[in-house]
Write a protein that holds these residues in place. Sequence first.
Motif, PDB file in Angstrom:
ATOM      1  N   HIS A   5      44.741  76.163  18.950  1.00 37.80           N
ATOM      2  CA  HIS A   5      45.085  76.390  17.549  1.00 37.80           C
ATOM      3  C   HIS A   5      46.227  75.468  17.136  1.00 37.80           C
ATOM      4  O   HIS A   5      47.273  75.458  17.773  1.00 37.80           O
ATOM      5  N   LEU A   6      46.008  74.728  16.069  1.00 37.27           N
ATOM      6  CA  LEU A   6      47.020  73.862  15.480  1.00 37.27           C
ATOM      7  C   LEU A   6      47.442  74.478  14.159  1.00 37.27           C
ATOM      8  O   LEU A   6      46.605  74.725  13.294  1.00 37.27           O
ATOM      9  N   LEU A   7      48.716  74.721  14.022  1.00 38.55           N
ATOM     10  CA  LEU A   7      49.276  75.292  12.801  1.00 38.55           C
ATOM     11  C   LEU A   7      49.965  74.189  12.012  1.00 38.55           C
ATOM     12  O   LEU A   7      50.752  73.423  12.573  1.00 38.55           O
ATOM     13  N   ILE A   8      49.657  74.117  10.735  1.00 38.54           N
ATOM     14  CA  ILE A   8      50.321  73.184   9.826  1.00 38.54           C
ATOM     15  C   ILE A   8      51.118  74.033   8.847  1.00 38.54           C
ATOM     16  O   ILE A   8      50.551  74.869   8.140  1.00 38.54           O
ATOM     17  N   VAL A   9      52.425  73.851   8.844  1.00 40.39           N
ATOM     18  CA  VAL A   9      53.308  74.572   7.922  1.00 40.39           C
ATOM     19  C   VAL A   9      53.945  73.515   7.031  1.00 40.39           C
ATOM     20  O   VAL A   9      54.793  72.744   7.475  1.00 40.39           O
ATOM     21  N   ALA A  10      53.477  73.467   5.790  1.00 39.36           N
ATOM     22  CA  ALA A  10      53.894  72.382   4.899  1.00 39.36           C
ATOM     23  C   ALA A  10      54.227  72.914   3.516  1.00 39.36           C
ATOM     24  O   ALA A  10      53.440  73.649   2.923  1.00 39.36           O
ATOM     25  N   ASP A  32      35.927  63.753  15.431  1.00 37.10           N
ATOM     26  CA  ASP A  32      36.131  63.372  16.829  1.00 37.10           C
ATOM     27  C   ASP A  32      36.851  64.458  17.628  1.00 37.10           C
ATOM     28  O   ASP A  32      36.928  64.383  18.848  1.00 37.10           O
ATOM     29  N   VAL A  33      37.389  65.460  16.937  1.00 39.75           N
ATOM     30  CA  VAL A  33      38.118  66.550  17.588  1.00 39.75           C
ATOM     31  C   VAL A  33      37.303  67.825  17.390  1.00 39.75           C
ATOM     32  O   VAL A  33      37.086  68.257  16.273  1.00 39.75           O
ATOM     33  N   GLU A  34      36.860  68.408  18.500  1.00 39.86           N
ATOM     34  CA  GLU A  34      35.963  69.556  18.389  1.00 39.86           C
ATOM     35  C   GLU A  34      36.565  70.877  18.839  1.00 39.86           C
ATOM     36  O   GLU A  34      36.112  71.935  18.425  1.00 39.86           O
ATOM     37  N   ASP A  35      37.563  70.855  19.692  1.00 45.07           N
ATOM     38  CA  ASP A  35      38.044  72.085  20.320  1.00 45.07           C
ATOM     39  C   ASP A  35      39.390  72.552  19.770  1.00 45.07           C
ATOM     40  O   ASP A  35      40.173  73.164  20.480  1.00 45.07           O
ATOM     41  N   VAL A  36      39.672  72.232  18.509  1.00 42.96           N
ATOM     42  CA  VAL A  36      40.949  72.626  17.907  1.00 42.96           C
ATOM     43  C   VAL A  36      40.683  73.293  16.562  1.00 42.96           C
ATOM     44  O   VAL A  36      40.018  72.718  15.701  1.00 42.96           O
ATOM     45  N   GLU A  37      41.188  74.491  16.431  1.00 46.29           N
ATOM     46  CA  GLU A  37      41.123  75.201  15.145  1.00 46.29           C
ATOM     47  C   GLU A  37      42.383  74.863  14.365  1.00 46.29           C
ATOM     48  O   GLU A  37      43.488  74.932  14.895  1.00 46.29           O
ATOM     49  N   VAL A  38      42.220  74.495  13.106  1.00 43.12           N
ATOM     50  CA  VAL A  38      43.339  74.084  12.263  1.00 43.12           C
ATOM     51  C   VAL A  38      43.583  75.162  11.214  1.00 43.12           C
ATOM     52  O   VAL A  38      42.665  75.587  10.525  1.00 43.12           O
ATOM     53  N   ARG A  39      44.835  75.559  11.099  1.00 37.56           N
ATOM     54  CA  ARG A  39      45.229  76.530  10.078  1.00 37.56           C
ATOM     55  C   ARG A  39      46.442  75.968   9.350  1.00 37.56           C
ATOM     56  O   ARG A  39      47.410  75.567   9.981  1.00 37.56           O
ATOM     57  N   ALA A  40      46.378  75.952   8.027  1.00 39.07           N
ATOM     58  CA  ALA A  40      47.484  75.441   7.215  1.00 39.07           C
ATOM     59  C   ALA A  40      48.021  76.556   6.337  1.00 39.07           C
ATOM     60  O   ALA A  40      47.254  77.267   5.682  1.00 39.07           O
ATOM     61  N   PRO A  48      56.084  84.634  12.377  1.00 38.41           N
ATOM     62  CA  PRO A  48      56.143  84.499  13.835  1.00 38.41           C
ATOM     63  C   PRO A  48      54.782  84.610  14.513  1.00 38.41           C
ATOM     64  O   PRO A  48      54.491  83.866  15.450  1.00 38.41           O
ATOM     65  N   GLU A  49      53.926  85.517  14.030  1.00 35.67           N
ATOM     66  CA  GLU A  49      52.616  85.690  14.658  1.00 35.67           C
ATOM     67  C   GLU A  49      51.774  84.417  14.551  1.00 35.67           C
ATOM     68  O   GLU A  49      51.001  84.101  15.462  1.00 35.67           O
ATOM     69  N   ASP A  50      51.940  83.662  13.474  1.00 32.27           N
ATOM     70  CA  ASP A  50      51.209  82.403  13.315  1.00 32.27           C
ATOM     71  C   ASP A  50      51.694  81.369  14.323  1.00 32.27           C
ATOM     72  O   ASP A  50      50.898  80.645  14.922  1.00 32.27           O
ATOM     73  N   VAL A  51      52.995  81.308  14.510  1.00 31.54           N
ATOM     74  CA  VAL A  51      53.564  80.358  15.467  1.00 31.54           C
ATOM     75  C   VAL A  51      53.172  80.750  16.889  1.00 31.54           C
ATOM     76  O   VAL A  51      52.797  79.894  17.697  1.00 31.54           O
ATOM     77  N   LEU A  52      53.231  82.028  17.198  1.00 25.42           N
ATOM     78  CA  LEU A  52      52.899  82.486  18.548  1.00 25.42           C
ATOM     79  C   LEU A  52      51.440  82.225  18.907  1.00 25.42           C
ATOM     80  O   LEU A  52      51.116  82.037  20.079  1.00 25.42           O
ATOM     81  N   ALA A  53      50.568  82.190  17.917  1.00 24.25           N
ATOM     82  CA  ALA A  53      49.149  81.925  18.163  1.00 24.25           C
ATOM     83  C   ALA A  53      48.848  80.432  18.302  1.00 24.25           C
ATOM     84  O   ALA A  53      47.760  80.058  18.737  1.00 24.25           O
TER      85      ALA A  53
END
Length: 155
Positions: A5-10, A32-40, A48-53
């Motif tokens: 899981h990749l978190l984007i906080v912008a 080209d990237v298949e195994d990463v879930e992106v959440r913005a 905190p729960e978003d960062v911990l995940a």
Amino acid sequence: MIGKHLLIVANTPSENTRLLRDAVIRGARSPDVEDVEVRALEPLRAGPEDVLAARGIILGTTENLGYMSGALKDFFDRIYYPCLDRTQGLPYALYVRAGHDGTGTCRAVTTIVTGLRWSAVREPLVLRGNFSSEFAGQCEELGTLMAAGLEAGIF
């Protein structure tokens, strides 16, 4: 199954900053990237729960009077202690939309993430001066770099 899981906080107070955030998302969701879930999330919505995940985080902020946005500072205030002992080594990247030089903004964010013991994957991307269409390309590259690095286990 998505494994990382990749978190984007912008912070996106303007159309231009939304374009930059969307470019980061587009890059992170590269075909080209298949195994990463992106959440913005906006900083005021992330907790905190978003960062911990997350297995990695990209931070985006405007330069406000030589400092990070108040929204990003609020995010750090709320996640600092709940995440302090649980996210050490978390890979992160920072991009700054700076009307001036971005130095104070980078210093302020670096101070906090150093306290959290997060690990920078690259130098901050500072988008200085008048808005340029080149900024979106740089943000897209940042998103791809982070997502691909997470997928490959580099970060």
